[in-house]
Design a protein around this motif. Sequence first.
Motif, PDB file in Angstrom:
ATOM      1  N   PHE A   1       0.830  -1.194   0.000  1.00  0.00           N
ATOM      2  CA  PHE A   1       0.000   0.000   0.000  1.00  0.00           C
ATOM      3  C   PHE A   1       0.871   1.254   0.000  1.00  0.00           C
ATOM      4  O   PHE A   1       0.625   2.191  -0.772  1.00  0.00           O
ATOM      5  CB  PHE A   1      -0.918  -0.009   1.220  1.00  0.00           C
ATOM      6  N   ARG A   2       1.882   1.276   0.855  1.00  0.00           N
ATOM      7  CA  ARG A   2       2.730   2.459   0.941  1.00  0.00           C
ATOM      8  C   ARG A   2       3.534   2.664  -0.348  1.00  0.00           C
ATOM      9  O   ARG A   2       3.764   3.803  -0.767  1.00  0.00           O
ATOM     10  CB  ARG A   2       3.663   2.345   2.150  1.00  0.00           C
ATOM     11  N   ARG A   3       3.930   1.576  -0.989  1.00  0.00           N
ATOM     12  CA  ARG A   3       4.761   1.696  -2.188  1.00  0.00           C
ATOM     13  C   ARG A   3       3.949   2.063  -3.425  1.00  0.00           C
ATOM     14  O   ARG A   3       4.332   2.956  -4.193  1.00  0.00           O
ATOM     15  CB  ARG A   3       5.508   0.385  -2.447  1.00  0.00           C
ATOM     16  N   PHE A   4       2.815   1.391  -3.627  1.00  0.00           N
ATOM     17  CA  PHE A   4       2.078   1.550  -4.887  1.00  0.00           C
ATOM     18  C   PHE A   4       0.940   2.571  -4.807  1.00  0.00           C
ATOM     19  O   PHE A   4       0.485   3.059  -5.833  1.00  0.00           O
ATOM     20  CB  PHE A   4       1.519   0.197  -5.328  1.00  0.00           C
ATOM     21  N   VAL A   5       0.468   2.867  -3.591  1.00  0.00           N
ATOM     22  CA  VAL A   5      -0.674   3.778  -3.456  1.00  0.00           C
ATOM     23  C   VAL A   5      -0.254   5.127  -2.884  1.00  0.00           C
ATOM     24  O   VAL A   5      -0.650   6.179  -3.393  1.00  0.00           O
ATOM     25  CB  VAL A   5      -1.775   3.140  -2.578  1.00  0.00           C
ATOM     26  N   LYS A   6       0.547   5.121  -1.840  1.00  0.00           N
ATOM     27  CA  LYS A   6       0.890   6.373  -1.154  1.00  0.00           C
ATOM     28  C   LYS A   6       2.118   7.060  -1.744  1.00  0.00           C
ATOM     29  O   LYS A   6       2.141   8.285  -1.895  1.00  0.00           O
ATOM     30  CB  LYS A   6       1.141   6.084   0.333  1.00  0.00           C
ATOM     31  N   ALA A   7       3.132   6.277  -2.083  1.00  0.00           N
ATOM     32  CA  ALA A   7       4.408   6.878  -2.482  1.00  0.00           C
ATOM     33  C   ALA A   7       4.386   7.342  -3.937  1.00  0.00           C
ATOM     34  O   ALA A   7       3.884   6.629  -4.808  1.00  0.00           O
ATOM     35  CB  ALA A   7       5.541   5.872  -2.271  1.00  0.00           C
ATOM     36  N   PRO A   8       4.934   8.539  -4.228  1.00  0.00           N
ATOM     37  CA  PRO A   8       5.110   8.955  -5.617  1.00  0.00           C
ATOM     38  C   PRO A   8       6.318   8.219  -6.225  1.00  0.00           C
ATOM     39  O   PRO A   8       7.104   7.628  -5.458  1.00  0.00           O
ATOM     40  CB  PRO A   8       5.357  10.455  -5.489  1.00  0.00           C
ATOM     41  N   PRO A   9       6.501   8.239  -7.539  1.00  0.00           N
ATOM     42  CA  PRO A   9       5.624   8.869  -8.533  1.00  0.00           C
ATOM     43  C   PRO A   9       4.433   7.965  -8.879  1.00  0.00           C
ATOM     44  O   PRO A   9       4.507   6.743  -8.764  1.00  0.00           O
ATOM     45  CB  PRO A   9       6.557   9.024  -9.735  1.00  0.00           C
ATOM     46  N   ARG A  10       3.320   8.611  -9.308  1.00  0.00           N
ATOM     47  CA  ARG A  10       2.116   7.886  -9.722  1.00  0.00           C
ATOM     48  C   ARG A  10       1.447   8.675 -10.832  1.00  0.00           C
ATOM     49  O   ARG A  10       1.330   9.891 -10.734  1.00  0.00           O
ATOM     50  CB  ARG A  10       1.131   7.761  -8.557  1.00  0.00           C
ATOM     51  N   ASN A  11       1.011   7.988 -11.859  1.00  0.00           N
ATOM     52  CA  ASN A  11       0.213   8.626 -12.912  1.00  0.00           C
ATOM     53  C   ASN A  11      -1.095   7.862 -13.099  1.00  0.00           C
ATOM     54  O   ASN A  11      -1.712   7.928 -14.153  1.00  0.00           O
ATOM     55  CB  ASN A  11       0.990   8.697 -14.230  1.00  0.00           C
ATOM     56  N   TYR A  12      -1.518   7.133 -12.074  1.00  0.00           N
ATOM     57  CA  TYR A  12      -2.704   6.289 -12.138  1.00  0.00           C
ATOM     58  C   TYR A  12      -3.537   6.495 -10.871  1.00  0.00           C
ATOM     59  O   TYR A  12      -3.027   6.904  -9.824  1.00  0.00           O
ATOM     60  CB  TYR A  12      -2.319   4.808 -12.267  1.00  0.00           C
ATOM     61  N   SER A  13      -4.810   6.235 -10.998  1.00  0.00           N
ATOM     62  CA  SER A  13      -5.717   6.300  -9.845  1.00  0.00           C
ATOM     63  C   SER A  13      -5.833   4.910  -9.232  1.00  0.00           C
ATOM     64  O   SER A  13      -5.792   3.899  -9.937  1.00  0.00           O
ATOM     65  CB  SER A  13      -7.102   6.783 -10.285  1.00  0.00           C
ATOM     66  N   VAL A  14      -6.025   4.891  -7.916  1.00  0.00           N
ATOM     67  CA  VAL A  14      -6.203   3.629  -7.200  1.00  0.00           C
ATOM     68  C   VAL A  14      -7.452   3.731  -6.332  1.00  0.00           C
ATOM     69  O   VAL A  14      -7.602   4.684  -5.559  1.00  0.00           O
ATOM     70  CB  VAL A  14      -4.989   3.292  -6.305  1.00  0.00           C
ATOM     71  N   VAL A  15      -8.350   2.776  -6.488  1.00  0.00           N
ATOM     72  CA  VAL A  15      -9.513   2.665  -5.618  1.00  0.00           C
ATOM     73  C   VAL A  15      -9.214   1.557  -4.617  1.00  0.00           C
ATOM     74  O   VAL A  15      -8.866   0.440  -5.010  1.00  0.00           O
ATOM     75  CB  VAL A  15     -10.795   2.342  -6.410  1.00  0.00           C
ATOM     76  N   VAL A  16      -9.339   1.869  -3.350  1.00  0.00           N
ATOM     77  CA  VAL A  16      -9.014   0.913  -2.292  1.00  0.00           C
ATOM     78  C   VAL A  16     -10.259   0.622  -1.459  1.00  0.00           C
ATOM     79  O   VAL A  16     -10.954   1.555  -1.033  1.00  0.00           O
ATOM     80  CB  VAL A  16      -7.896   1.441  -1.367  1.00  0.00           C
ATOM     81  N   MET A  17     -10.518  -0.643  -1.256  1.00  0.00           N
ATOM     82  CA  MET A  17     -11.574  -1.044  -0.319  1.00  0.00           C
ATOM     83  C   MET A  17     -10.894  -1.515   0.968  1.00  0.00           C
ATOM     84  O   MET A  17     -10.145  -2.476   0.974  1.00  0.00           O
ATOM     85  CB  MET A  17     -12.417  -2.178  -0.902  1.00  0.00           C
ATOM     86  N   PHE A  18     -11.158  -0.799   2.045  1.00  0.00           N
ATOM     87  CA  PHE A  18     -10.662  -1.191   3.360  1.00  0.00           C
ATOM     88  C   PHE A  18     -11.758  -2.022   4.027  1.00  0.00           C
ATOM     89  O   PHE A  18     -12.889  -1.555   4.200  1.00  0.00           O
ATOM     90  CB  PHE A  18     -10.337   0.044   4.198  1.00  0.00           C
ATOM     91  N   THR A  19     -11.411  -3.230   4.404  1.00  0.00           N
ATOM     92  CA  THR A  19     -12.453  -4.148   4.844  1.00  0.00           C
ATOM     93  C   THR A  19     -11.932  -5.097   5.921  1.00  0.00           C
ATOM     94  O   THR A  19     -10.762  -5.018   6.320  1.00  0.00           O
ATOM     95  CB  THR A  19     -12.978  -4.959   3.626  1.00  0.00           C
ATOM     96  N   ALA A  20     -12.816  -5.978   6.376  1.00  0.00           N
ATOM     97  CA  ALA A  20     -12.466  -6.994   7.382  1.00  0.00           C
ATOM     98  C   ALA A  20     -13.254  -8.248   7.043  1.00  0.00           C
ATOM     99  O   ALA A  20     -14.368  -8.441   7.516  1.00  0.00           O
ATOM    100  CB  ALA A  20     -12.787  -6.492   8.783  1.00  0.00           C
ATOM    101  N   LEU A  21     -12.676  -9.087   6.196  1.00  0.00           N
ATOM    102  CA  LEU A  21     -13.399 -10.231   5.643  1.00  0.00           C
ATOM    103  C   LEU A  21     -13.199 -11.525   6.412  1.00  0.00           C
ATOM    104  O   LEU A  21     -13.862 -12.519   6.117  1.00  0.00           O
ATOM    105  CB  LEU A  21     -12.971 -10.453   4.179  1.00  0.00           C
ATOM    106  N   GLN A  22     -12.282 -11.523   7.367  1.00  0.00           N
ATOM    107  CA  GLN A  22     -12.046 -12.762   8.111  1.00  0.00           C
ATOM    108  C   GLN A  22     -13.280 -13.146   8.929  1.00  0.00           C
ATOM    109  O   GLN A  22     -13.948 -12.273   9.498  1.00  0.00           O
ATOM    110  CB  GLN A  22     -10.841 -12.592   9.038  1.00  0.00           C
ATOM    111  N   PRO A  23     -13.613 -14.438   8.993  1.00  0.00           N
ATOM    112  CA  PRO A  23     -14.831 -14.874   9.698  1.00  0.00           C
ATOM    113  C   PRO A  23     -14.915 -14.399  11.142  1.00  0.00           C
ATOM    114  O   PRO A  23     -16.003 -14.100  11.633  1.00  0.00           O
ATOM    115  CB  PRO A  23     -14.752 -16.413   9.608  1.00  0.00           C
ATOM    116  N   GLN A  24     -13.783 -14.332  11.830  1.00  0.00           N
ATOM    117  CA  GLN A  24     -13.818 -13.935  13.242  1.00  0.00           C
ATOM    118  C   GLN A  24     -14.227 -12.482  13.420  1.00  0.00           C
ATOM    119  O   GLN A  24     -14.631 -12.066  14.508  1.00  0.00           O
ATOM    120  CB  GLN A  24     -12.462 -14.180  13.921  1.00  0.00           C
ATOM    121  N   ARG A  25     -14.151 -11.684  12.362  1.00  0.00           N
ATOM    122  CA  ARG A  25     -14.567 -10.276  12.443  1.00  0.00           C
ATOM    123  C   ARG A  25     -16.082 -10.128  12.368  1.00  0.00           C
ATOM    124  O   ARG A  25     -16.614  -9.080  12.731  1.00  0.00           O
ATOM    125  CB  ARG A  25     -13.919  -9.462  11.321  1.00  0.00           C
ATOM    126  N   GLN A  26     -16.759 -11.139  11.847  1.00  0.00           N
ATOM    127  CA  GLN A  26     -18.230 -11.166  11.780  1.00  0.00           C
ATOM    128  C   GLN A  26     -18.794  -9.901  11.130  1.00  0.00           C
ATOM    129  O   GLN A  26     -19.737  -9.282  11.627  1.00  0.00           O
ATOM    130  CB  GLN A  26     -18.830 -11.353  13.172  1.00  0.00           C
TER     131      GLN A  26
END
Length: 297
Positions: A28-53
């Motif tokens: 995430f830090r390398r490809f989304v936060k750190a420059p240089p970037r000439n592309y957009s990134v859509v990120v879904m922050f989630t909690a899919l593990q079963p224990q998270r319910q």
Amino acid sequence: QNLLAEKVEQLMEWSSRRSIIRMNGDKFRRFVKAPPRNYSVVVMFTALQPQRQCSVCRQANEEYQVLANSWRYSSAFSNKLFFTIVDYDEGADVFQQLNMNSAPTFMHFPPKGKPKRADTFDLQRIGFAAEQLAKWIADRTDVHIRVFRPPNYSGTIALALLVSLVGGLLYLRRNNLEFIYNKTGWAMAALCVVFAMTSGQMWNHIRGPPYAHKNPQNGQVSYIHGSSQAQFVAESHIILLLNAAITMGMVLLNEAATSKGDVGKRRIICLVGLGLVVFFFSFLLSIFRSKYHGYPY
């Protein structure tokens, strides 16, 4: 330039394998936060593990998958937009870095500069349907995605079974069709449709809101949305039941007033009907007050 080319090449390689790129903190830090970037990134922050319910996370993830697949397999697919996902159990440090305390959350990271307020998708108000996400992405990136859903024949099969059942019933009772003219039956059917529409079922179908909301900090589940601009699916079910109870109370009051039976029995019916109307209408009004702040105006 070499670093940017390497990043784009790596993202394109991952996208060729999966339409949604899974990321941990380092990626995430390398490809989304750190420059240089000439592309957009859509990120879904989630909690899919079963224990998270987090049932809402799973539902949102299905819609997100539909959207990402629609982009990945469209003729307009390019290296200008990438879909990624950060699961809490794989990138808890990212959640902490962004001061994020709820999931799911959708964010857009533009090619230049930091995300603005509008780059966070308003899931609570709009819902997480793939079509709504596509519209939000078009507003933020000028990339228009036509959503393609896999064919779903469950509705067609259910309708065919219903028609077959009704047809079979009419055939078996072809010599006695008086029940078709039963006013009570048609009244009940009409009330069911009215309850469904007045409780917001059509809004749910269009917006695709979550069933309920679970606070990740204290685990408290909210079934009533705190804003008048949105609702949860569970909320519409509660409103439906309240409207049905109030209607039943009104029917009992009418029955007590118009019937010619025993006076004592009519009095009991009247009290029961009055109790239903008073209690459940008060409950309905309290929900209204919690959503429409400032009432009475």
